[in-house]
Design a protein around this motif. Structure first.
Motif, short mmCIF file in Angstrom:
data_model
loop_
_atom_site.label_atom_id
_atom_site.label_comp_id
_atom_site.label_asym_id
_atom_site.label_seq_id
_atom_site.Cartn_x
_atom_site.Cartn_y
_atom_site.Cartn_z
N VAL A 27 41.32 35.82 48.59
CA VAL A 27 42.24 34.71 48.83
C VAL A 27 41.40 33.54 49.31
O VAL A 27 40.69 33.65 50.32
CB VAL A 27 43.30 35.07 49.90
N ALA A 28 41.45 32.42 48.58
CA ALA A 28 40.69 31.22 48.95
C ALA A 28 41.63 30.22 49.61
O ALA A 28 42.65 29.85 49.02
CB ALA A 28 40.02 30.62 47.73
N VAL A 29 41.30 29.80 50.83
CA VAL A 29 42.08 28.81 51.57
C VAL A 29 41.25 27.53 51.60
O VAL A 29 40.24 27.46 52.29
CB VAL A 29 42.42 29.31 52.99
N ASP A 30 41.69 26.54 50.84
CA ASP A 30 40.91 25.33 50.63
C ASP A 30 41.71 24.11 51.05
O ASP A 30 42.90 24.19 51.34
CB ASP A 30 40.55 25.25 49.13
N GLY A 31 41.06 22.98 51.04
CA GLY A 31 41.67 21.71 51.40
C GLY A 31 40.67 20.90 52.20
O GLY A 31 39.60 21.41 52.58
N LEU A 44 47.00 34.34 58.42
CA LEU A 44 47.19 35.19 57.25
C LEU A 44 46.32 36.44 57.35
O LEU A 44 46.75 37.54 57.01
CB LEU A 44 46.89 34.41 55.96
N ALA A 45 45.11 36.29 57.84
CA ALA A 45 44.21 37.45 57.99
C ALA A 45 44.80 38.47 58.94
O ALA A 45 44.71 39.68 58.70
CB ALA A 45 42.84 36.98 58.49
N ARG A 46 45.42 38.01 60.03
CA ARG A 46 46.06 38.95 60.96
C ARG A 46 47.20 39.69 60.26
O ARG A 46 47.37 40.89 60.44
CB ARG A 46 46.56 38.23 62.21
N ALA A 47 47.99 38.98 59.46
CA ALA A 47 49.10 39.62 58.75
C ALA A 47 48.60 40.63 57.72
O ALA A 47 49.27 41.63 57.46
CB ALA A 47 49.97 38.56 58.07
N LEU A 48 47.44 40.37 57.16
CA LEU A 48 46.86 41.26 56.14
C LEU A 48 45.94 42.34 56.72
O LEU A 48 45.61 43.30 56.03
CB LEU A 48 46.04 40.43 55.14
N VAL A 110 41.48 43.19 50.74
CA VAL A 110 41.60 41.73 50.73
C VAL A 110 40.48 41.11 51.55
O VAL A 110 40.09 41.64 52.59
CB VAL A 110 42.96 41.26 51.31
N LEU A 111 39.97 39.98 51.09
CA LEU A 111 39.01 39.16 51.81
C LEU A 111 39.46 37.72 51.70
O LEU A 111 39.80 37.25 50.60
CB LEU A 111 37.60 39.31 51.21
N LEU A 112 39.46 36.99 52.82
CA LEU A 112 39.79 35.57 52.80
C LEU A 112 38.52 34.74 52.87
O LEU A 112 37.64 35.02 53.69
CB LEU A 112 40.69 35.20 53.98
N LEU A 113 38.44 33.74 52.01
CA LEU A 113 37.39 32.72 52.08
C LEU A 113 38.08 31.45 52.54
O LEU A 113 39.05 31.01 51.91
CB LEU A 113 36.75 32.48 50.71
N GLU A 114 37.58 30.85 53.61
CA GLU A 114 38.21 29.65 54.14
C GLU A 114 37.19 28.53 54.23
O GLU A 114 36.11 28.72 54.76
CB GLU A 114 38.78 29.95 55.54
N ALA A 125 38.98 34.21 42.78
CA ALA A 125 40.14 34.29 43.68
C ALA A 125 41.35 34.88 42.97
O ALA A 125 41.70 34.47 41.87
CB ALA A 125 40.46 32.91 44.23
N ALA A 126 42.00 35.80 43.65
CA ALA A 126 43.27 36.34 43.18
C ALA A 126 44.40 35.39 43.53
O ALA A 126 45.43 35.35 42.85
CB ALA A 126 43.54 37.71 43.81
N PHE A 127 44.21 34.60 44.60
CA PHE A 127 45.25 33.70 45.09
C PHE A 127 44.57 32.54 45.80
O PHE A 127 43.62 32.75 46.56
CB PHE A 127 46.17 34.45 46.07
#
Length: 193
Positions: A27-31, A44-48, A110-114, A125-127
């Motif tokens: 999951v990529a969190v960008d902006g 989101l990481a805590r929820a996952l 799941v792994l988050l990239l922020e 990224a899947a999402f």
């Protein structure tokens, strides 16, 4: 009517996606900087029950477009995960200007990239999540965190971000658009136009 994002619902949707990097759903969190990406990714990481890798864990030069740092993530984390092996990296400490502790990145669901440019076209990224906020608010948040002496670097960085995002088309490809200017810790879904 605007809707507050439910982290539990989003976590459930992410878990239902097919893997995008070997057996891992990335999951990529960008902006842009100061928009609320780190806060969102943490919730989101805590929820996952997932790990977050932050762009701030790597040396991202002020004077380059926000792209070169990602090679380290590809080589040290995403490449091994794609092959079904754990990855890892040495965390960068900005204040000291040195690398510090080693971070293991196990093969997980799941792994988050922020961070800026994590949802680039080439990311597995899947999402993807795009978080935005007005430029004045983003700059104020960045300077509150880093100090007013960084104002010239932040203004130049914001210009480089705009160029990067325009060339990459990051926002237009995001699966979820969020307004990070809402009450701290709350994220309002932006309805596509």
């Amino acid at each position: 009517m605007a809707s507050i994002v439910s982290f539990e619902d989003l976590a459930g949707a992410v878990r239902g996606l097919p893997p995008s990097c070997g057996p891992v759903r990335v999951v990529a969190v960008d902006g842009p900087g100061g928009s609320g990406k780190t806060t969102f990714a943490g919730r989101l990481a805590r929820a996952l029950g997932a790990q977050v890798i932050h762009s701030d864990d790597f040396p991202v030069p002020w004077d380059e477009p926000p792209v070169t740092w990602f090679r380290q993530v590809e080589e040290q984390v995403l490449g091994p995960l794609a092959a079904g092996r754990p990855g890892g990296y040495r965390r960068y400490e900005w204040a000291a200007g040195t690398f510090t502790d080693w971070v293991d990145v196990p093969v997980a669901p799941v792994l988050l990239l922020e961070g800026v440019s994590t949802a680039r076209r080439t990311a597995p990224a899947a999402f993807t999540v795009w978080v935005e906020a007005p430029a004045e608010l983003r700059l104020a948040r960045a300077l509150a965190r880093d100090g007013a002496s960084y104002a010239p670097q932040w203004r130049e960085w914001m210009r480089a971000e705009e160029e990067w995002f325009a060339a990459d088309g990051t926002r237009s490809r995001a699966d979820l658009l969020l307004d990070g200017a809402a009450i701290p810790g709350e994220f309002v879904r932006i309805q596509p136009s």
